[in-house]
Design an enzyme around this catalytic site. Structure first.
Site, PDB file in Angstrom:
ATOM      1  CG  ASP A  40      -2.087   0.917   1.108  1.00 29.68           C
ATOM      2  OD1 ASP A  40      -1.915   2.040   0.610  1.00 29.68           O
ATOM      3  OD2 ASP A  40      -3.190   0.511   1.494  1.00 29.68           O
ATOM      4  CB  SER A  81      -6.410   2.140  -0.245  1.00 22.45           C
ATOM      5  OG  SER A  81      -5.139   2.656   0.049  1.00 22.45           O
TER       6      SER A  81
END
Length: 357
Positions: A40, A81
């Protein structure tokens, strides 16, 4: 027929047989298992940090195929995200904050839901809450990533067979008073909340090891990501195949904090985990490994210090995400399909094309 003609014919047929055997033995294996790894907030500079700050070679160096993805959401030039993970999991551009739904908030099938219908086992391993944006997009369908309790309600009845991460409070300390740990048990899960260990008799297995997020590497999380990923591979390996999603979640958080030490420690943890995953894939021969990031965070760069080209100083340009393209790394059968420059949704479609072969 004259003898010398017989010799010639024998040689010709022998040559054809050898060529056919060689062609058969050199045919690439089909994809049986897929491991999708996401760092991430991991862009090229984050990956490059392993080259300079890790003791020993980076496992990113082991990938033979590299591509680049464009990461914009349907709603914004800079993705979050949730929109990016929905693109990976379902092949659809959507708005920032969307969990497994289209821009009109309509649920769309995820890779986990699709491969489960093929008889594959599935797993998720993260260093965030299991209800965080990236993992949630692989099993839930919710219009807002901040609805953690609603997201949590999908997991006990999902097609996930193994998971490890944090977020216990969203299952047993809920505002609606429900205890979803009982729902897990009703659906064949053993849920462990204390430590990472195997339960060989468990039909399904889940770990919720912290109320919210796992500790950082700098706080002493240790090798959780490595060990949880190895346990997932042990649990999921079977004759039908498996899909495993692994996320180094907190690389992103180091970027948001503009904390280079935090970011680099999390990146190296992810790199070490990649080593175990690649070792498995090399030995197995039928496992495709795809590694990428959902977006870059922090505008992270590895700058020379005041013109000293032998000293690198990690620097940041923002506390938010950036719009830079993100690298994709691939290994195993079908890896050659992941080179080039393409939209993040294409990772889903490239995987689906391999599954249909």
């Amino acid at each position: 027929m004259k003898p010398h003609y017989l010799v010639i014919l024998c040689l010709v047929f022998s040559s054809i047989s050898i060529d056919l055997i060689a062609q058969t033995s050199s045919q690439p294996k089909k994809v049986k298992n897929i491991i999708f790894v996401e760092g991430d907030g991991t862009g090229l500079s984050q990956v490059s940090a392993a080259q300079y700050f890790k003791d020993g070679p980076s496992n990113y160096d082991r990938f033979p195929v590299i591509g680049l993805i464009k990461t914009s959401a349907s709603s914004d030039l800079v993705t979050d995200s949730a929109a990016s993970a929905t693109a990976f999991a379902s092949g659809k551009k959507t708005y920032n904050g969307a969990i497994g739904v289209t821009p009109d908030s309509i649920p769309i099938p995820t890779l986990i839901e699709i491969v489960s219908k093929k008889g594959w086992q599935t797993g998720i391993v993260v260093t965030s809450t299991i209800t965080h944006a990236t993992p949630a997009c692989f099993y839930a369908h919710v219009d807002d990533r901040n609805k953690h309790e609603e997201i949590a309600s999908f997991l006990p009845v999902s097609d996930v067979d193994f998971f490890a991460g944090a977020g216990l409070k969203y299952f047993n300390k809920r505002k609606d008073g429900k205890n979803l740990l009982k729902t897990f048990e009703e659906n064949g899960f053993i849920i462990e909340t204390e430590s990472l260990r195997d339960f060989e008799s468990a039909e399904k297995l889940g770990f919720l090891l912290a109320p919210t997020s796992m500790p950082t590497m700098l706080e002493g999380r240790g090798n959780f990501l490595q060990e949880a990923s190895k346990l997932a591979l042990k649990r999921l390996t079977n004759t039908n195949g498996f899909f495993l999603m692994v996320e180094g979640s907190q690389v992103d958080w180091g970027g948001h904090d503009n904390d280079a030490d935090y970011l680099i420690a999390e990146l190296i943890d992810l790199d070490n985990t990649l080593g175990d995953i690649l070792d498995f894939a090399e030995a197995d021969g039928e496992t495709l490994v795809v590694v990428t990031g959902d977006h870059e965070t922090g505008g992270f760069t590895l700058a020379a210090k005041d013109g000293d080209y032998n000293t690198i100083v990690p620097t940041f340009s923002t506390k938010n995400h950036s719009a830079t393209m993100v690298p994709v790394f691939a290994f195993g059968p079908g890896a050659e399909n992941f080179g080039g420059i393409y939209e993040n949704t294409e990772i889903f479609h490239k995987i689906m094309a391999l599954l249909s072969e």
